[in-house]
Write an enzyme that holds these catalytic residues in place. Sequence first.
Site, PDB file in Angstrom:
ATOM      1  N   HIS A   1       9.185  -3.649   3.198  1.00  0.00           N
ATOM      2  CA  HIS A   1       8.801  -3.900   1.800  1.00  0.00           C
ATOM      3  C   HIS A   1      10.043  -4.281   0.987  1.00  0.00           C
ATOM      4  CE1 HIS A   1       5.589  -0.715   2.834  1.00  0.00           C
ATOM      5  NE2 HIS A   1       4.933  -1.848   2.722  1.00  0.00           N
TER       6      HIS A   1
ATOM      7  N   GLY B   1       4.646 -10.341   4.248  1.00  0.00           N
ATOM      8  CA  GLY B   1       5.364 -10.287   5.513  1.00  0.00           C
ATOM      9  C   GLY B   1       4.699 -11.058   6.651  1.00  0.00           C
TER      10      GLY B   1
ATOM     11  N   SER C   1       6.600  -0.310   9.783  1.00  0.00           N
ATOM     12  CA  SER C   1       5.232  -0.247   9.271  1.00  0.00           C
ATOM     13  C   SER C   1       5.005   1.167   8.723  1.00  0.00           C
ATOM     14  CB  SER C   1       4.250  -0.513  10.419  1.00  0.00           C
ATOM     15  OG  SER C   1       2.975  -0.023  10.085  1.00  0.00           O
TER      16      SER C   1
ATOM     17  N   GLN D   1      -3.056 -11.911   8.058  1.00  0.00           N
ATOM     18  CA  GLN D   1      -3.299 -11.590   6.647  1.00  0.00           C
ATOM     19  C   GLN D   1      -2.641 -12.645   5.765  1.00  0.00           C
ATOM     20  OE1 GLN D   1      -2.927  -7.502   4.831  1.00  0.00           O
ATOM     21  NE2 GLN D   1      -0.869  -8.213   4.370  1.00  0.00           N
TER      22      GLN D   1
ATOM     23  N   MET E   1       0.848  -1.197   0.000  1.00  0.00           N
ATOM     24  CA  MET E   1       0.000   0.000   0.000  1.00  0.00           C
ATOM     25  C   MET E   1       0.887   1.252   0.000  1.00  0.00           C
ATOM     26  SD  MET E   1      -3.461  -0.873   1.960  1.00  0.00           S
ATOM     27  CE  MET E   1      -2.921  -0.705   3.654  1.00  0.00           C
TER      28      MET E   1
HETATM   29  P1  AMP Z   1       1.522  -2.872   3.478  1.00  0.00           P
HETATM   30  O1  AMP Z   1       2.086  -1.886   2.510  1.00  0.00           O
HETATM   31  O2  AMP Z   1       1.573  -2.437   4.898  1.00  0.00           O
HETATM   32  O3  AMP Z   1       0.160  -3.381   3.053  1.00  0.00           O
HETATM   33  O4  AMP Z   1       2.473  -4.142   3.424  1.00  0.00           O
HETATM   34  C1  AMP Z   1       2.799  -4.766   2.211  1.00  0.00           C
HETATM   35  C2  AMP Z   1       3.538  -6.048   2.528  1.00  0.00           C
HETATM   36  O5  AMP Z   1       4.712  -5.761   3.271  1.00  0.00           O
HETATM   37  C3  AMP Z   1       2.711  -7.022   3.386  1.00  0.00           C
HETATM   38  O6  AMP Z   1       2.913  -8.341   2.926  1.00  0.00           O
HETATM   39  C4  AMP Z   1       3.283  -6.817   4.762  1.00  0.00           C
HETATM   40  O7  AMP Z   1       3.149  -7.934   5.606  1.00  0.00           O
HETATM   41  C5  AMP Z   1       4.742  -6.560   4.434  1.00  0.00           C
HETATM   42  N1  AMP Z   1       5.405  -5.868   5.544  1.00  0.00           N
HETATM   43  C6  AMP Z   1       4.944  -4.767   6.199  1.00  0.00           C
HETATM   44  N2  AMP Z   1       5.795  -4.441   7.209  1.00  0.00           N
HETATM   45  C7  AMP Z   1       6.795  -5.357   7.187  1.00  0.00           C
HETATM   46  C8  AMP Z   1       7.958  -5.560   7.980  1.00  0.00           C
HETATM   47  N3  AMP Z   1       8.284  -4.772   9.003  1.00  0.00           N
HETATM   48  N4  AMP Z   1       8.761  -6.617   7.679  1.00  0.00           N
HETATM   49  C9  AMP Z   1       8.462  -7.434   6.641  1.00  0.00           C
HETATM   50  N5  AMP Z   1       7.377  -7.298   5.860  1.00  0.00           N
HETATM   51  C10 AMP Z   1       6.544  -6.270   6.123  1.00  0.00           C
END
Ligand code: AMP
Length: 271
Positions: free
Chosen positions: A33, A144, A181, A150, A26
Amino acid sequence: MKILLNKTSLTKSLGHFSDIGFVPTMGSIHKGHLSLIGKSNQICHKTVVSIFVNPKQFNNKKDLKTYPKNIKKDLKLLNQTRKVDFVYIPKFNDIFENNKKPKIKLNKKDKILCAKFRDNHFEGVIDVMDRLTNIVKPTKIFMGNKDFQQLFLVKKFLKKKYNTDVVGCKTIRDKNKIALSSRNYLLSKTNLDLASNIVRKLNNVKKNIKNKKNKNKYLLTVKDNFQKQFKIKIEYLELRDINNLKLSNVIKTSRLFVAYYLNGIRLIDNL
Ligand code: AMP
């Protein structure tokens, strides 16, 4: 790195390739990421990253409105990695053009952890992941462990429908142990210090819990104490089995799942 703004150009560009790694995001790109991108680049021939803030997975309008967005910086970071072949940045209608798909419904047993507190959140996540998988047609999707529930639910759903592997990747943390995050961009220094303190204390809890007979009962007391001590609202603090997400009393096969609010910002983690 090629930027694709709609599925027609995406299909045209990806048509020739058969070994595609996909990292859905996102945006507000951070090192979490980037670690998924690194993994995809290691394993797959081509890597596609999507940036789409999916309104359907937000159960709270204010959360959607304030969700951090910075597409320029994101593209710069992605480009610098030299590991991304394609960035897909669709508009809402590009994905939800056919909005008539059967509504996704979670089983009663899946309405736990975040699903219990965020109405229709995972239904929105699964819906968008279904559509994105259909469009990108990846060999592997990298997600992640940070968002463990999720990952668990998306894996379960996609397995039934696609020949795509969903690969869980380790959580990346900052030097103060906070799981990276996009929502951390919304936290003040004081809140970040508090978040760091909470993770450290939770790591201790996980160690101490070994001697407790009924671990989840003990965690209810810890939850209460934390709420008072840190003046925060904790939605859940539970030990659950990583294979089925059932409440568990066995540390070895379980993780400690937590969701809490810091100054109105909802954070989740698992240890
Ligand atoms: P998001 O942009 O928050 O929707 O996350 C996109 C992807 O990145 C998802 O698969 C999350 O689980 C992963 N992700 C977010 N934060 C982390 C993190 N600290 N370490 C590893 N993967 C992450």
